[in-house]
Scaffold this motif. Structure first.
Motif, mmCIF file in Angstrom:
data_model
loop_
_atom_site.group_PDB
_atom_site.id
_atom_site.type_symbol
_atom_site.label_atom_id
_atom_site.label_comp_id
_atom_site.label_asym_id
_atom_site.label_seq_id
_atom_site.Cartn_x
_atom_site.Cartn_y
_atom_site.Cartn_z
ATOM 1 N N LEU A 294 39.798 38.118 10.611
ATOM 2 C CA LEU A 294 40.836 37.327 9.958
ATOM 3 C C LEU A 294 41.325 36.167 10.817
ATOM 4 O O LEU A 294 42.028 35.285 10.318
ATOM 5 C CB LEU A 294 42.021 38.210 9.576
ATOM 6 C CG LEU A 294 41.767 39.270 8.510
ATOM 7 C CD1 LEU A 294 43.058 39.989 8.167
ATOM 8 C CD2 LEU A 294 41.148 38.658 7.254
ATOM 9 N N GLY A 295 40.978 36.150 12.092
ATOM 10 C CA GLY A 295 41.404 35.052 12.949
ATOM 11 C C GLY A 295 40.868 35.237 14.351
ATOM 12 O O GLY A 295 40.548 36.356 14.772
ATOM 13 N N SER A 296 40.769 34.120 15.092
ATOM 14 C CA SER A 296 40.219 34.199 16.440
ATOM 15 C C SER A 296 40.657 32.992 17.263
ATOM 16 O O SER A 296 40.958 31.923 16.712
ATOM 17 C CB SER A 296 38.682 34.258 16.384
ATOM 18 O OG SER A 296 38.129 34.447 17.677
ATOM 19 N N VAL A 297 40.708 33.170 18.578
ATOM 20 C CA VAL A 297 40.960 32.080 19.517
ATOM 21 C C VAL A 297 40.258 32.421 20.826
ATOM 22 O O VAL A 297 40.154 33.602 21.188
ATOM 23 C CB VAL A 297 42.473 31.866 19.741
ATOM 24 C CG1 VAL A 297 43.107 33.065 20.431
ATOM 25 C CG2 VAL A 297 42.730 30.593 20.538
ATOM 26 N N SER A 298 39.761 31.411 21.524
ATOM 27 C CA SER A 298 39.068 31.632 22.795
ATOM 28 C C SER A 298 39.634 30.724 23.874
ATOM 29 O O SER A 298 40.177 29.652 23.583
ATOM 30 C CB SER A 298 37.559 31.380 22.641
ATOM 31 O OG SER A 298 36.979 32.326 21.765
ATOM 32 N N LEU A 299 39.478 31.162 25.121
ATOM 33 C CA LEU A 299 39.940 30.409 26.283
ATOM 34 C C LEU A 299 38.785 30.264 27.252
ATOM 35 O O LEU A 299 38.257 31.256 27.760
ATOM 36 C CB LEU A 299 41.108 31.134 26.958
ATOM 37 C CG LEU A 299 42.348 31.293 26.078
ATOM 38 C CD1 LEU A 299 43.232 32.416 26.597
ATOM 39 C CD2 LEU A 299 43.111 29.986 26.007
ATOM 40 N N ASP A 300 38.378 29.023 27.489
ATOM 41 C CA ASP A 300 37.281 28.715 28.403
ATOM 42 C C ASP A 300 37.898 28.259 29.718
ATOM 43 O O ASP A 300 38.470 27.171 29.809
ATOM 44 C CB ASP A 300 36.408 27.613 27.798
ATOM 45 C CG ASP A 300 35.114 27.409 28.569
ATOM 46 O OD1 ASP A 300 35.089 27.711 29.778
ATOM 47 O OD2 ASP A 300 34.138 26.939 27.963
ATOM 48 N N GLY A 301 37.784 29.100 30.726
ATOM 49 C CA GLY A 301 38.374 28.780 32.021
ATOM 50 C C GLY A 301 37.449 28.081 32.976
ATOM 51 O O GLY A 301 37.802 27.888 34.152
ATOM 52 N N GLU A 302 36.262 27.655 32.488
ATOM 53 C CA GLU A 302 35.268 27.062 33.377
ATOM 54 C C GLU A 302 34.935 25.604 33.082
ATOM 55 O O GLU A 302 34.641 24.837 34.004
ATOM 56 C CB GLU A 302 33.972 27.880 33.311
ATOM 57 C CG GLU A 302 34.145 29.320 33.775
ATOM 58 C CD GLU A 302 32.857 30.111 33.639
ATOM 59 O OE1 GLU A 302 32.237 30.397 34.683
ATOM 60 O OE2 GLU A 302 32.476 30.435 32.490
ATOM 61 N N ASP A 303 34.964 25.186 31.823
ATOM 62 C CA ASP A 303 34.386 23.879 31.502
ATOM 63 C C ASP A 303 35.253 22.692 31.915
ATOM 64 O O ASP A 303 34.754 21.578 32.047
ATOM 65 C CB ASP A 303 34.026 23.783 30.012
ATOM 66 C CG ASP A 303 35.237 23.814 29.100
ATOM 67 O OD1 ASP A 303 36.297 24.297 29.525
ATOM 68 O OD2 ASP A 303 35.115 23.360 27.942
ATOM 69 N N LEU A 304 36.564 22.898 32.179
ATOM 70 C CA LEU A 304 37.426 21.783 32.575
ATOM 71 C C LEU A 304 37.690 21.736 34.080
ATOM 72 O O LEU A 304 38.149 20.718 34.586
ATOM 73 C CB LEU A 304 38.768 21.866 31.828
ATOM 74 C CG LEU A 304 38.699 21.761 30.306
ATOM 75 C CD1 LEU A 304 40.095 21.823 29.711
ATOM 76 C CD2 LEU A 304 37.991 20.481 29.864
ATOM 77 N N ARG A 305 37.469 22.823 34.779
ATOM 78 C CA ARG A 305 37.644 22.922 36.230
ATOM 79 C C ARG A 305 39.089 22.648 36.653
ATOM 80 O O ARG A 305 39.960 22.486 35.828
ATOM 81 C CB ARG A 305 36.670 22.000 36.967
ATOM 82 C CG ARG A 305 35.199 22.258 36.606
ATOM 83 C CD ARG A 305 34.251 21.333 37.359
ATOM 84 N NE ARG A 305 32.884 21.520 36.926
ATOM 85 C CZ ARG A 305 32.091 22.502 37.367
ATOM 86 N NH1 ARG A 305 32.554 23.367 38.265
ATOM 87 N NH2 ARG A 305 30.859 22.626 36.914
ATOM 88 N N ASP A 306 39.348 22.579 37.969
ATOM 89 C CA ASP A 306 40.654 22.219 38.551
ATOM 90 C C ASP A 306 41.792 23.064 37.988
ATOM 91 O O ASP A 306 42.852 22.546 37.639
ATOM 92 C CB ASP A 306 40.951 20.725 38.331
ATOM 93 C CG ASP A 306 39.929 19.827 39.023
ATOM 94 O OD1 ASP A 306 39.455 20.220 40.108
ATOM 95 O OD2 ASP A 306 39.623 18.765 38.473
ATOM 96 N N ARG A 307 41.580 24.378 37.870
ATOM 97 C CA ARG A 307 42.610 25.310 37.405
ATOM 98 C C ARG A 307 43.136 24.953 36.016
ATOM 99 O O ARG A 307 44.308 25.175 35.703
ATOM 100 C CB ARG A 307 43.769 25.399 38.399
ATOM 101 C CG ARG A 307 43.388 25.953 39.751
ATOM 102 C CD ARG A 307 42.709 27.306 39.655
ATOM 103 N NE ARG A 307 43.526 28.277 38.916
ATOM 104 C CZ ARG A 307 43.030 29.372 38.345
ATOM 105 N NH1 ARG A 307 41.726 29.619 38.374
ATOM 106 N NH2 ARG A 307 43.828 30.213 37.725
ATOM 107 N N ALA A 308 42.269 24.390 35.205
ATOM 108 C CA ALA A 308 42.634 24.061 33.825
ATOM 109 C C ALA A 308 41.807 24.928 32.876
ATOM 110 O O ALA A 308 40.621 25.165 33.098
ATOM 111 C CB ALA A 308 42.385 22.592 33.526
ATOM 112 N N SER A 309 42.452 25.403 31.820
ATOM 113 C CA SER A 309 41.768 26.187 30.795
ATOM 114 C C SER A 309 41.652 25.355 29.520
ATOM 115 O O SER A 309 42.432 24.432 29.280
ATOM 116 C CB SER A 309 42.537 27.482 30.516
ATOM 117 O OG SER A 309 41.872 28.255 29.531
#
Length: 318
Positions: A221-236
């Motif tokens: 019914l719903g979803s969200v993801s967090l990519d902690g690698e593709d932006l680098r510099d402690r940014a998600s």
């Protein structure tokens, strides 16, 4: 009967509920600082959040008869607060949306209502505020559960973390069907979601990556993801947030974004970015509620159709 629900306890809760109704102005002519009826104010709010988009769903949400909904819509149209247009996917149906004046009124209502609560809660301790928040949420949930026993709606929702069998195809399908119906997105967008999410799921177990998905049984019914690698510099990077149209009004979007921001804070990301486009008012409300602010917007075509692309940013602890 539940033995703890004795008559004196029930009457104390009823008295407290009546006091809340009076203090928040529900007995007065206008509501939330407006000259509108309670049903009209709720209509402005729910259309602004994207909880409902048509008269039938509005009537079900507000527990109003069809004739009452028709009169309400006509009144708000006459006052220039809402507009009614054809459904892009089916010309037989009509879609409700706020005008610019309606959006402005929504902002006024939000500021008024938030101010009321802040002034009332400001004298309490953090523990008391937390107890009130939990109690109100549980009470609202119990009322919904009561309705569910009658209508068969609102089954138990389970939030699962990480990769689940079929999730890539299910998330891509929800995105493709929703954005095709309402915004004309096509194959470019669907391929982009499916291919990029496939790549991400190949590294979902890496530190800083997460995915939260809401299910009823085996149905997503719903979803969200967090990519902690593709932006680098402690940014998600918050990605692929979607809620099924059939789950609107169940609080799933807020639940998922809440899970996501808790994960971000627990993992001490300095900031989180997300990219979306102008016009997704319900999603924007959730983003801003959880600390995101609009950082930049510009015309773009990365999803295959020209839109006003927006970047939102959330800093740690906000």
């Amino acid at each position: 009967m539940n033995q703890i629900l004795n008559t004196p306890r029930i009457d104390k809760m009823r008295a407290a509920s009546r006091h809340i109704v009076r203090e928040l102005g529900f007995m007065q002519k206008g509501l939330a600082g407006t000259e509108l009826s309670p049903s009209a104010v709720h209509t402005i709010i729910e259309l602004g959040y994207g909880t409902v988009t048509n008269a039938s769903d509005l009537g079900a949400l507000l527990h109003l008869e069809k004739s009452s909904v028709s009169r309400l819509i006509q009144k708000l149209q006459n006052e220039g607060l809402i507009e009614v247009g054809p459904d892009p996917s089916d010309k037989r149906f009509r879609v409700l949306s706020l005008t610019q004046d309606g959006q402005s009124l929504l902002g006024d209502v939000e500021r008024f209502a938030r101010g009321q609560l802040r002034s009332a809660l400001d004298v309490l301790s953090a523990t008391d505020v937390s107890q009130i928040e939990t109690g109100l949420i549980l009470f609202a949930k119990s009322l919904s559960a009561k309705g569910a026993r009658v209508t068969g709606a609102l089954p138990e929702v389970e939030v699962k973390e990480g990769y689940r069998s079929g999730i890539i195809g299910s998330v891509a399908q929800l995105h493709a069907s929703f954005y095709s119906k309402y915004y004309g997105f096509g194959a470019v967008f669907e391929r982009k979601v499916a291919s990029e999410m496939s790549e991400f799921m190949g590294r979902i177990d890496n530190s800083g990556n997460a995915s939260f998905s809401a299910y009823v049984g085996n149905e997503l019914l719903g979803s969200v993801s967090l990519d902690g690698e593709d932006l680098r510099d402690r940014a998600s990077h918050l990605r692929w947030f979607i809620v099924s149209p059939k789950a609107q009004g169940m609080g799933i979007g807020s639940l998922l974004i809440g899970k996501a921001t808790a994960f971000l804070d627990d993992n001490a990301f300095d900031r989180t970015r997300l990219w979306t486009f102008k016009g997704l008012d319900a999603a924007r409300h959730l983003y801003e509620k959880h600390g995101f602010t609009l950082a930049h917007e510009t015309p773009g075509t990365q999803w295959g159709t020209e839109v006003i692309e927006q970047e939102f940013v959330r800093h740690r602890g906000e």
